[in-house]
Write a protein that holds these residues in place. Structure first.
Motif, PDB file in Angstrom:
ATOM      1  N   LEU A   1       9.988  -2.965  -4.405  1.00  0.00           N
ATOM      2  CA  LEU A   1      10.414  -3.994  -3.543  1.00  0.00           C
ATOM      3  C   LEU A   1      10.680  -5.274  -4.308  1.00  0.00           C
ATOM      4  CD1 LEU A   1       8.331  -3.699  -0.460  1.00  0.00           C
ATOM      5  CD2 LEU A   1      10.396  -2.496  -0.725  1.00  0.00           C
ATOM      6  N   ILE A  10       9.308  -6.961  -9.571  1.00  0.00           N
ATOM      7  CA  ILE A  10       9.321  -5.505  -8.541  1.00  0.00           C
ATOM      8  C   ILE A  10       7.783  -5.673  -7.882  1.00  0.00           C
ATOM      9  CG2 ILE A  10      10.767  -4.170  -9.979  1.00  0.00           C
ATOM     10  CD1 ILE A  10       8.164  -2.572 -10.517  1.00  0.00           C
ATOM     11  N   SER A  13       7.668   0.499  -5.763  1.00  0.00           N
ATOM     12  CA  SER A  13       8.634   1.688  -5.515  1.00  0.00           C
ATOM     13  C   SER A  13       8.515   2.876  -5.253  1.00  0.00           C
ATOM     14  CB  SER A  13       9.549   1.607  -6.737  1.00  0.00           C
ATOM     15  OG  SER A  13       8.770   1.990  -7.756  1.00  0.00           O
ATOM     16  N   THR A  14       9.563   3.694  -4.607  1.00  0.00           N
ATOM     17  CA  THR A  14       9.114   4.908  -4.134  1.00  0.00           C
ATOM     18  C   THR A  14      10.222   6.126  -4.524  1.00  0.00           C
ATOM     19  OG1 THR A  14      10.646   4.482  -2.020  1.00  0.00           O
ATOM     20  CG2 THR A  14       8.118   3.825  -2.111  1.00  0.00           C
ATOM     21  N   SER A  31       6.689  10.073  -0.243  1.00  0.00           N
ATOM     22  CA  SER A  31       7.134   9.180  -0.968  1.00  0.00           C
ATOM     23  C   SER A  31       6.112   8.777  -2.056  1.00  0.00           C
ATOM     24  CB  SER A  31       7.764   7.930  -0.500  1.00  0.00           C
ATOM     25  OG  SER A  31       8.719   8.391   0.618  1.00  0.00           O
ATOM     26  N   LEU A  33       4.350   5.937  -4.130  1.00  0.00           N
ATOM     27  CA  LEU A  33       4.189   4.489  -4.269  1.00  0.00           C
ATOM     28  C   LEU A  33       3.300   4.089  -5.298  1.00  0.00           C
ATOM     29  CD1 LEU A  33       4.198   2.115  -1.518  1.00  0.00           C
ATOM     30  CD2 LEU A  33       2.063   2.061  -2.910  1.00  0.00           C
ATOM     31  N   LEU A 100       4.985   4.625   4.476  1.00  0.00           N
ATOM     32  CA  LEU A 100       5.727   4.155   3.923  1.00  0.00           C
ATOM     33  C   LEU A 100       6.297   2.905   4.771  1.00  0.00           C
ATOM     34  CD1 LEU A 100       7.307   3.561   1.229  1.00  0.00           C
ATOM     35  CD2 LEU A 100       9.028   4.920   1.933  1.00  0.00           C
ATOM     36  N   ASP A 104       5.789  -1.292   3.879  1.00  0.00           N
ATOM     37  CA  ASP A 104       6.873  -2.009   3.987  1.00  0.00           C
ATOM     38  C   ASP A 104       6.760  -3.406   4.841  1.00  0.00           C
ATOM     39  OD1 ASP A 104       8.520  -0.602   2.250  1.00  0.00           O
ATOM     40  OD2 ASP A 104       9.870   0.316   3.950  1.00  0.00           O
ATOM     41  N   TYR A 111      10.868  -8.452  -0.215  1.00  0.00           N
ATOM     42  CA  TYR A 111      10.930  -7.447  -1.391  1.00  0.00           C
ATOM     43  C   TYR A 111      11.958  -6.332  -1.110  1.00  0.00           C
ATOM     44  CZ  TYR A 111       6.711  -9.900  -2.701  1.00  0.00           C
ATOM     45  OH  TYR A 111       5.823 -10.850  -3.088  1.00  0.00           O
ATOM     46  N   ARG A 112      12.352  -5.484  -2.035  1.00  0.00           N
ATOM     47  CA  ARG A 112      12.983  -4.381  -1.871  1.00  0.00           C
ATOM     48  C   ARG A 112      12.503  -3.358  -2.761  1.00  0.00           C
ATOM     49  NH1 ARG A 112      17.592  -4.211  -5.488  1.00  0.00           N
ATOM     50  NH2 ARG A 112      17.991  -6.275  -6.631  1.00  0.00           N
ATOM     51  N   ARG A 113      12.693  -2.262  -2.721  1.00  0.00           N
ATOM     52  CA  ARG A 113      12.307  -1.254  -3.349  1.00  0.00           C
ATOM     53  C   ARG A 113      13.242  -0.840  -4.878  1.00  0.00           C
ATOM     54  NH1 ARG A 113      11.919   2.557   0.847  1.00  0.00           N
ATOM     55  NH2 ARG A 113      10.511   1.672   2.196  1.00  0.00           N
ATOM     56  N   LYS A 114      12.524  -0.618  -5.784  1.00  0.00           N
ATOM     57  CA  LYS A 114      13.008   0.181  -7.089  1.00  0.00           C
ATOM     58  C   LYS A 114      12.486   1.183  -7.778  1.00  0.00           C
ATOM     59  CE  LYS A 114      14.201  -1.260 -11.984  1.00  0.00           C
ATOM     60  NZ  LYS A 114      13.855  -2.130 -13.101  1.00  0.00           N
TER      61      LYS A 114
END
Length: 124
Positions: A1, A10, A13-14, A31, A33, A100, A104, A111-114
């Motif tokens: 995220l 970051i 991420s997942t 997922s 994490l 998950l 979030d 945030y966003r995932r990477k």
């Protein structure tokens, strides 16, 4: 995220994969994490997920801890680094889709995932 304004930082991420469940007709998607902050704390996990998580210690190489101040709020993030031996220690957890989504919500919309690969080779 990632914080929306700072696309190089970051949080976690997942990577999705499917596990077999006791019912072979209903696979369960999980997922990975990578958590490096408060989500590693059992008291926070109890509040966010309703139970403590079991994870594996790991390292994310090529990143350093940092923080951003947005609207007077200090956000702890990790950012890519070219420093020799840059690394961030954390924990890899396997989360269900529901867990998950809870993570979030806990981490907020900033945030966003990477997708990343940890020192152990785990894709998270």
């Amino acid at each position: 995220l990632y914080p929306q304004e700072y696309s190089r930082c970051i949080l976690f991420s997942t990577r999705h994969r499917t596990l077999a469940t006791s019912n072979p007709y209903l696979p369960r998607r999980v997922s990975n994490l990578f958590a490096y902050g408060t989500l590693q704390l059992p008291v926070v996990q109890e509040r966010v997920f309703g139970h403590a998580l079991h994870g594996t210690s790991d390292i994310l190489e090529g990143y350093v801890r940092s923080y951003l101040e947005i609207n007077g709020e200090r956000l702890h993030v990790i950012a890519p680094s070219r420093e020799h031996n840059a690394q961030v220690a954390g924990t890899v957890f396997e989360l269900s889709d529901d867990e998950l989504q809870r993570a979030d919500r806990y981490e907020a919309d900033m945030y966003r995932r990477k997708l990343v690969t940890t020192h152990s080779g785990t894709k998270a």
